[in-house]
Design an enzyme around this catalytic site. Structure first.
Site, mmCIF file in Angstrom:
data_model
loop_
_atom_site.group_PDB
_atom_site.id
_atom_site.type_symbol
_atom_site.label_atom_id
_atom_site.label_comp_id
_atom_site.label_asym_id
_atom_site.label_seq_id
_atom_site.Cartn_x
_atom_site.Cartn_y
_atom_site.Cartn_z
ATOM 1 C CB ALA A 64 -0.675 0.001 1.454
ATOM 2 N N GLY A 108 0.567 -5.029 0.763
ATOM 3 C CA GLY A 108 -0.739 -5.145 -0.065
ATOM 4 C C GLY A 108 0.129 -6.018 -1.313
ATOM 5 C CD GLU A 111 -1.913 -7.437 2.808
ATOM 6 O OE1 GLU A 111 -2.263 -6.409 2.799
ATOM 7 O OE2 GLU A 111 -2.453 -7.734 4.407
ATOM 8 C CD GLU A 131 2.490 -5.772 5.953
ATOM 9 O OE1 GLU A 131 2.921 -6.515 5.736
ATOM 10 O OE2 GLU A 131 1.319 -5.630 4.470
HETATM 11 C C1 HXC Z 1 5.470 4.084 -1.142
HETATM 12 C C2 HXC Z 1 6.751 3.524 -2.108
HETATM 13 C C3 HXC Z 1 6.648 2.197 -1.864
HETATM 14 C C4 HXC Z 1 5.339 2.283 -0.979
HETATM 15 C C5 HXC Z 1 8.615 1.623 -2.456
HETATM 16 N N1 HXC Z 1 8.495 3.143 -2.662
HETATM 17 N N2 HXC Z 1 7.173 1.411 -1.368
HETATM 18 N N3 HXC Z 1 5.953 4.765 -2.159
HETATM 19 N N4 HXC Z 1 4.430 3.413 -0.408
HETATM 20 N N5 HXC Z 1 5.172 0.758 -0.233
HETATM 21 C C6 HXC Z 1 8.809 3.806 -2.806
HETATM 22 C C7 HXC Z 1 9.884 4.976 -2.839
HETATM 23 O O1 HXC Z 1 10.004 5.539 -1.398
HETATM 24 C C8 HXC Z 1 10.654 5.502 -3.545
HETATM 25 O O2 HXC Z 1 10.403 6.508 -4.740
HETATM 26 C C9 HXC Z 1 10.237 4.194 -4.707
HETATM 27 O O3 HXC Z 1 9.115 3.605 -4.781
HETATM 28 C C10 HXC Z 1 11.419 3.164 -5.158
HETATM 29 O O4 HXC Z 1 11.879 2.899 -4.258
HETATM 30 P P1 HXC Z 1 13.490 2.735 -3.057
HETATM 31 O O5 HXC Z 1 13.177 2.357 -1.603
HETATM 32 O O6 HXC Z 1 14.077 3.857 -3.157
HETATM 33 O O7 HXC Z 1 13.876 1.298 -3.614
HETATM 34 P P2 HXC Z 1 14.577 0.405 -3.621
HETATM 35 O O8 HXC Z 1 16.100 0.776 -2.684
HETATM 36 O O9 HXC Z 1 15.323 -0.849 -4.631
HETATM 37 O O10 HXC Z 1 14.157 -0.950 -1.927
HETATM 38 C C11 HXC Z 1 12.854 -0.809 -2.536
HETATM 39 C C12 HXC Z 1 11.817 -1.326 -1.289
HETATM 40 C C13 HXC Z 1 11.450 -0.100 -0.638
HETATM 41 C C14 HXC Z 1 12.204 -2.932 -0.516
HETATM 42 C C15 HXC Z 1 10.715 -2.361 -2.139
HETATM 43 O O11 HXC Z 1 11.097 0.617 -1.416
HETATM 44 C C16 HXC Z 1 10.747 -0.855 0.281
HETATM 45 O O12 HXC Z 1 10.614 -1.721 1.614
HETATM 46 N N6 HXC Z 1 9.370 -0.185 0.312
HETATM 47 C C17 HXC Z 1 8.120 -0.358 1.276
HETATM 48 C C18 HXC Z 1 7.424 -1.997 1.873
HETATM 49 C C19 HXC Z 1 7.118 -1.578 2.868
HETATM 50 O O13 HXC Z 1 7.220 -1.808 3.503
HETATM 51 N N7 HXC Z 1 5.896 -2.371 1.978
HETATM 52 C C20 HXC Z 1 4.134 -2.766 3.033
HETATM 53 C C21 HXC Z 1 3.536 -1.130 3.341
HETATM 54 S S1 HXC Z 1 2.350 -0.593 4.353
HETATM 55 P P3 HXC Z 1 11.548 8.181 -4.786
HETATM 56 O O14 HXC Z 1 10.145 9.274 -4.383
HETATM 57 O O15 HXC Z 1 12.077 7.814 -3.405
HETATM 58 O O16 HXC Z 1 11.961 7.698 -4.974
HETATM 59 C C22 HXC Z 1 1.069 -1.998 3.691
HETATM 60 C C23 HXC Z 1 -0.385 -2.489 4.587
HETATM 61 C C24 HXC Z 1 -1.611 -3.053 3.819
HETATM 62 O O17 HXC Z 1 1.050 -2.763 2.323
HETATM 63 C C25 HXC Z 1 -2.220 -3.114 4.522
HETATM 64 C C26 HXC Z 1 -3.596 -2.540 3.900
HETATM 65 C C27 HXC Z 1 -2.933 -3.118 2.345
#
Ligand code: HXC
Length: 257
Positions: A64, A108, A111, A131
């Site tokens: 998400a 997400g 999921e 998360e």
């Molecule tokens: C918003 C995101 C994002 C996310 C990545 N980006 N994941 N933006 N929401 N979930 C954005 C980053 O901010 C960044 O933007 C760009 O995408 C590239 O990501 P990087 O982090 O620079 O890339 P990298 O170093 O290769 O790492 C990739 C990654 C990491 C491992 C996937 O981005 C990451 O850990 N993302 C979050 C994963 C996460 O926590 N997912 C769960 C979310 S909570 P900029 O602008 O800086 O270039 C969830 C809750 C569900 O899903 C509940 C109900 C649906």
């Protein structure tokens, strides 16, 4: 149709691509509303029998959209029916759906893949429910579908540590059914979808409903449901065609009736 969701048809297969590369395909309202609309379109089209859902090479979806949801408070989340409002269209979609996962399927994104009927993974695929690392927990079925798919111990391990699981571990755990070289993922998913789409569509839909019953009910209820669906399938023209074709040693010509 919003540009973050791209659709095309190939024969009887509908292809949906999540395309938000600047944010690792993070799932915001535009993506989820677009996905729902694409599914509506393919559901209503009688010439489409199977759907492939994919992302970009680096990410099926990295979860998400954290930036979009970080300031939500309870009242906003509850009143706007956050997640429920536009994340669950896949669950009511009645035709087969294959998730073709390349790169990250996190939170997400994982999921969403689990809401599909089967998951094919590229060798570079990474699955996880991270998360906990951002102070929350899975909210679109991760704590429910993941243990059903991989068992409690591994689901707890993934959710509590937030670690990522690679494609081979996901295959061993039963989360995915095939692992493919990244450059063959979509080709293979489309070929399998094409083969599925040549089967009888009503029989496929009955089959999908029956397998999903296994998830939702005790064994005895599921068996009863399956038996009734089998009985019902004898009213299909495609059942007569399929069985006659076998006896007559020819290829069936299904009319999806
Ligand atoms: C918003 C995101 C994002 C996310 C990545 N980006 N994941 N933006 N929401 N979930 C954005 C980053 O901010 C960044 O933007 C760009 O995408 C590239 O990501 P990087 O982090 O620079 O890339 P990298 O170093 O290769 O790492 C990739 C990654 C990491 C491992 C996937 O981005 C990451 O850990 N993302 C979050 C994963 C996460 O926590 N997912 C769960 C979310 S909570 P900029 O602008 O800086 O270039 C969830 C809750 C569900 O899903 C509940 C109900 C649906």
């Amino acid at each position: 149709m919003s540009q973050v969701i791209l659709t095309e048809s190939q024969g009887r297969v509908g292809l949906i691509r999540i395309h938000r590369p600047e944010a690792m395909n993070a799932l915001n309202d535009a993506v989820m509303d677009g996905l729902s609309a694409a599914l509506d379109q393919f559901e209503a089209n009688p010439d489409i029998a199977c759907v492939v859902l994919t992302g970009i090479e680096k990410a099926f979806a990295a979860g998400a959209d954290i930036a979009a949801m970080r300031n939500l408070d309870f009242a906003q989340a509850y009143s706007s029916d956050f997640i429920s409002r536009n994340w669950e269209r896949l669950l009511t979609f009645r035709k087969p759906v294959i998730a073709a996962v390349s790169g990250y399927a996190l939170g997400g994104g994982c999921e969403l893949a689990m809401m599909c009927d089967m998951v094919f993974a590229a060798e570079n695929a990474r699955f996880g429910q991270p998360e906990i690392k951002i102070g929350t927990l899975p909210g679109a079925g991760g704590t429910q579908r993941l243990p059903r798919a991989v068992g409690k111990a591994l689901a707890m391990d993934l959710c509590m540590t937030g670690r990522f699981m690679d494609a081979q571990e996901a295959l061993r755990a039963g989360l995915v059914s095939r692992v493919l070289p990244a450059d063959k993922l979509l080709e293979e998913a489309l070929a399998v979808a094409q083969a599925i789409s040549n089967q009888s569509l009503p029989a496929l839909m009955m089959l999908k409903e029956s397998v999903n019953r296994a998830y939702e009910s005790p064994l005895s209820e599921g068996l009863k449901f399956e038996r009734r669906m089998l009985h019902a399938s004898f009213s299909l023209q495609d059942q007569k065609e399929g069985m006659n074709a076998f006896v007559e040693k020819r290829t069936p010509n299904f009319t999806h009736k």
